[in-house]
Design a protein around this motif. Structure first.
Motif, short mmCIF file in Angstrom:
data_model
loop_
_atom_site.label_atom_id
_atom_site.label_comp_id
_atom_site.label_asym_id
_atom_site.label_seq_id
_atom_site.Cartn_x
_atom_site.Cartn_y
_atom_site.Cartn_z
N PRO A 64 0.80 -1.22 0.00
CA PRO A 64 0.00 0.00 0.00
C PRO A 64 0.84 1.28 0.00
O PRO A 64 0.33 2.34 -0.35
CB PRO A 64 -0.82 -0.11 1.29
N ILE A 83 13.42 -2.29 0.46
CA ILE A 83 12.28 -1.38 0.56
C ILE A 83 12.74 0.04 0.91
O ILE A 83 13.81 0.25 1.46
CB ILE A 83 11.23 -1.85 1.60
N ASN A 97 0.90 -2.13 11.89
CA ASN A 97 2.13 -2.79 11.41
C ASN A 97 2.00 -3.37 9.99
O ASN A 97 2.84 -4.13 9.55
CB ASN A 97 2.62 -3.88 12.36
N CYS A 98 0.92 -3.03 9.34
CA CYS A 98 0.71 -3.35 7.92
C CYS A 98 0.75 -4.86 7.64
O CYS A 98 -0.29 -5.49 7.60
CB CYS A 98 1.70 -2.58 7.04
S1 SF4 Z 1 4.87 -3.39 5.74
FE1 SF4 Z 1 3.28 -2.66 4.27
S2 SF4 Z 1 4.07 -0.71 3.50
FE2 SF4 Z 1 5.79 -1.77 4.45
S3 SF4 Z 1 6.78 -2.89 2.77
FE3 SF4 Z 1 5.30 -4.31 3.73
S4 SF4 Z 1 3.43 -4.04 2.51
FE4 SF4 Z 1 4.72 -2.28 2.07
#
Ligand code: SF4
Ligand code: SF4
Length: 129
Positions: A64, A83, A97-98
């Motif tokens: 996201p 990332i 915490n996604c």
């Molecule tokens: S935690 Fe969510 S925003 Fe962060 S890399 Fe994973 S999917 Fe993407």
């Protein structure tokens, strides 16, 4: 990277270790110990996952925050950055915490053995043509 060097799995496109038993769904920690002549494991049988990730990209598409790099950055010392931490921080903070990258990883959804079997069969078949 230490876990990968120890042969416990391979780092996926999302930057998490993918382990044959738990997929990306695990937390790891390093223990530093003082033991001489500890046997060192130089074999990692899971490195094929890197090739699989190059074709998959599911976590990258579903993230996201658009935080996962399509091409992992590799630095001169061999370290990697998968990332953009600043982009990840917002969904991470706002969505408990996604963890979308864990849940969307095919190794979480389908399991290591099934993916390995299918991937290797496809590659072996392609090699024969
Ligand atoms: S935690 Fe969510 S925003 Fe962060 S890399 Fe994973 S999917 Fe993407
Ligand atoms: S979702 Fe696909 S590209 Fe991302 S880490 Fe998992 S297997 Fe690799």
């Amino acid at each position: 990277m230490l876990a990968e060097a120890a042969g416990l799995g391979t780092i996926g496109k999302h930057g998490l270790l993918i382990n044959p038993r738990f997929g990306p769904n695990l937390r790891i920690a390093t223990l530093y110990i003082d033991v001489e002549n500890l046997p060192v494991n130089n074999i990692n049988e899971h490195l094929w996952i890197r090739k699989f990730c190059q074709k998959c990209n599911n976590c990258q598409r579903k993230c996201p925050g658009s935080a996962i790099y399509k091409e992992t950055k590799i630095f001169a010392d061999g370290s990697k950055q998968c990332i953009d931490y600043k982009k990840c921080a917002i969904p991470f903070a706002n969505q408990y915490n996604c963890t979308v990258c864990v849940k969307e990883c095919l190794f979480y959804k389908r399991g290591y053995s099934k993916i390995k079997e299918k991937f290797h069969r496809k590659y072996l078949d392609l090699g024969k043509k």
